[in-house]
Scaffold this active site. Structure first.
Site: not given
Ligand code: GLA
Length: 682
Positions: A184, A217-219, A239
């Site tokens: 993450d 890393e969410w893009g 998310d």
């Molecule tokens: C981030 C990630 C999620 C999850 C949470 C856990 O938000 O993007 O998929 O793993 O952390 O805290």
């Protein structure tokens, strides 16, 4: 949400005030017409895999991860993880291809031990992590774990992250028997992402154990451009949550990245929500169909020990899974998208195309494309398999279906010399979307068209409605035979019972026909009729009326309160720039609320703005639509703006639609108020 320093779990109520869930009617009526293949975007050359990682995730990883169902709650523990592994075997998920059983955040204690080692939480994992990994392995499955490329993980409790501990943490994971690491992005101390993710890649390689490396890393740093050198999958967005708006917006962002997916390197639009309860089964089938057409990782995010049977049915549809797991490893490309009618086509190793006809709209719509448009070669006929109905038909070129609101028809189409062995597809549709009132009679026309190269025999059509609706045909409802390309058109007089409340209602159009060999086929599609209730004469508050439809970014639309993001009535008083308003609507972008005017109203007025409860954050834009015309709009509104007066001329319009957009910067904190919302009618 991603930008909150403290992670407040948000619950989303999908169903908004007045919204009516579309019936779960299997859509059908498919067919194909013909031209030349679209130029495929050039795919980037496959990047070299890291040492020891060759051959990993040649198809998108499939498995389970607890996060979407448990977050950090206590039920995330050893017995849950073992229970999931048991069910993978007992319920056929392992046979269907699900392999990884993965832990997410919150498995560790907040502090490392004196040697700098990670310590499993003894309450959740009294026997340690290795014991769980061994159990999972004993079932012939693989085991995954989670940490963050930062000083702490993402949970607000703050578990240790691996930044600066990459080599020892990777070693510990390998010693436990970890086969998959989700890495993450929280608390990264501003260290360059590529550098952080590369260090862990090297640390994993140094263990000598093959470990699938999931970059999360969410893009934020366009990982699709560089993460293929490091890992096998990379998150492309923030998310997911268990709501239609979250799932569909993530899907749309991920669809744009099709050229980057390839065997061993996958776009990851986040884990599945199927079975968690925040969407309808129609929506969950769309979720699963579209993740498969996008060659996305399929990580089940529901607690299978308590999931409804429908979740198992969806998650184990082996024909849909085969689309996801196709060895060619292409992500489906958008062929067309107009007014919420999406066509996405995935090239398959056998030369066929998996074609998703996805209806983003809130009413049933007919979606059409052609064999040529989806990239198939010229041919006299094509076989077309419906992957949810598990039935074959043929077409000479048109691929079309009436698709329920938020639904997806998923077909696999192939040029085939033996096309005539299958029955002709029939295209079944009606001019739905009629706006009417209780007590009125409306004429609706249905059409049944043979899309194949052989005749459809003994064709008959029926239109049925909810209890109390009178439906009478005004012309023929049957035909001895429809020739290829032939159409049976039928007029229907539909009378809405007195006292019917405002909202959309689905009628069902059912067609029966026989194939030349005598087999009987039935196709049923929804036809939406919109029922409005006339507004009182003179000036009145719209928040006192029932809307025709309502949709909202978070939680339900609120009457005379601001939006609270989860349940009904959870907002506060409507307040803009310190001024409180007793009447109006509280919404959250993106939002759309429709009211029936019936051509009898002249103006809609309001004072609009961001609600004070979001502090100095958020930005939105307000629009008022009179049928298809934008009658008023504000442009971007921020917290700095006082309540702004909006006035829209709606004369002659049947429906007014109140729209709030996120003003182009994402929907965070977008609590928008239509304060003092009034309408003047004759
Ligand atoms: C981030 C990630 C999620 C999850 C949470 C856990 O938000 O993007 O998929 O793993 O952390 O805290």
């Amino acid at each position: 949400m991603r930008h909150l320093a403290l992670r407040t779990p948000r619950v989303t109520g999908r169903r908004a005030l007045g919204a009516i869930t579309a019936g779960l009617i299997a859509a059908g009526g498919l067919g194909v017409s013909a031209h030349a293949a679209p130029a495929a975007a050039p795919a980037p050359a496959p990047a070299p895999a890291a040492v020891g990682q060759e051959g990993l995730a040649l198809t998108p990883p499939m498995g389970f991860n607890n996060w979407n169902s448990t977050h950090c709650r206590a039920e995330f523990n050893e017995s849950m993880v073992k229970g999931i592994a048991d069910l993978f075997v007992e319920r056929g998920l392992k046979d269907a291809g699900y392999e990884y059983v993965n832990l997410d955040d919150c498995w560790a204690l907040p502090e490392r031990d004196a040697d700098g080692q990670l310590v499993p939480d003894p309450e959740r994992f009294p026997n340690g992590i290795k014991a769980v990994a061994d159990y999972v392995h004993s079932k012939g499955l693989k085991f995954g774990i989670y940490t963050s490329a930062g000083t702490k993980t993402c949970s607000s409790i703050g578990f240790p992250g691996a930044l600066g501990h990459e080599y020892s943490d990777a070693r510990q994971f390998a010693d436990w028997g970890v086969d998959y690491l989700k890495y993450d992005n929280c608390n990264n101390q501003g260290v360059d992402a590529k550098q952080r993710y590369t260090t862990m890649r090297d640390a994993l390689a140094a263990t000598g154990r093959p470990i699938v490396y999931s970059i999360c890393e969410w893009g934020q740093n366009k990982p699709w451009e560089w993460a293929g050198d490091l890992g096998q999958l990379w998150r492309t967005t923030g998310d997911i949550s268990d709501s239609w708006s979250s799932m569909s917006s993530i899907m749309k962002a991920n669809l744009e990245l099709a050229p980057y997916a390839r065997p061993g390197g996958w776009n990851d639009p986040d884990m599945l929500e199927v079975g968690n309860g925040g969407m309808t089964d129609t929506e969950y089938r769309t979720h699963f169909s579209m993740w498969s057409v996008m060659a996305a990782p399929l990580l089940i995010g529901t607690d299978l020990r308590s999931a409804p049977e429908s979740a198992f049915e969806i998650l184990t549809n082996d024909e849909v899974i085969a689309v996801d797991q196709d060895p060619l490893g292409k992500q489906g490309e958008v062929v067309s998208s107009e007014d919420g009618r999406w066509v996405v086509s995935k090239e398959m190793a056998d030369g066929s195309r998996a074609v998703a006809l996805f209806n983003e709209g809130s009413r049933a719509q007919r979606i059409e494309t052609t064999a040529h448009a989806v990239g198939l070669p010229e041919a006299r006929g094509y076989t077309m398999r419906d992957l949810w109905k598990h039935a074959d038909t043929h077409t000479t070129g048109t691929i079309a279906a009436t698709v329920p609101a938020h639904g997806t028809v998923l077909v696999r189409v192939k040029a085939d010399r033996k096309w005539a062995q299958h029955p002709p597809a029939v295209d079944v549709s009606a001019d739905g979307g009629t706006v009417t009132e209780a007590g009125r009679t409306e004429r609706i026309t249905s059409e049944v068209t043979d899309l194949g190269g052989t005749a459809a025999h003994s064709v008959s059509v029926a239109l049925t409605g909810p209890d109390g609706w009178r439906i009478a045909p005004g012309s023929a409802t049957s035909a001895r035979a429809l020739k290829p390309g032939g159409t049976l058109a039928t007029d229907w007089d539909v009378t809405v019972p007195a006292g019917t409340s405002a909202g959309d209602r689905d009628l069902t159009l059912t067609v029966r026909y026989r194939t030349p060999s005598g087999a009987r086929l039935t196709t049923a599609v929804p036809v939406t009729v919109r029922v409005g209730v006339p507004l009182p004469a003179g000036e009145s508050a719209l928040s006192d009326a029932d809307p025709l439809s309502a949709s909202n970014g978070w939680g339900p639309v609120e009457r005379d309160r601001s939006v609270g993001e989860s349940g009904a009535g959870d907002g506060g008083p409507i307040t803009i720039g310190g001024q409180t308003f007793p009447k109006g609507l509280g919404v959250h972008a993106p939002s759309s609320v429709e009211y029936y005017l019936g051509g009898r109203c002249a103006t809609v007025t309001a004072r609009v703005g961001l609600d004070d409860e979001t502090g100095d954050r958020g930005s939105v834009a307000f629009e008022v639509w009179a049928d298809g015309t934008r009658a008023a709009s504000t442009g971007t509104v921020t917290h700095a703006d006082p309540a702004r007066a909006v006035s829209a001329d709606v004369s002659g319009a049947d429906v007014v639609r109140l729209v709030v957009t996120d003003a182009g910067d994402g929907k965070d904190y977008d609590h928008a108020d239509w304060a003092d919302l009034r309408v003047t009618c004759a």
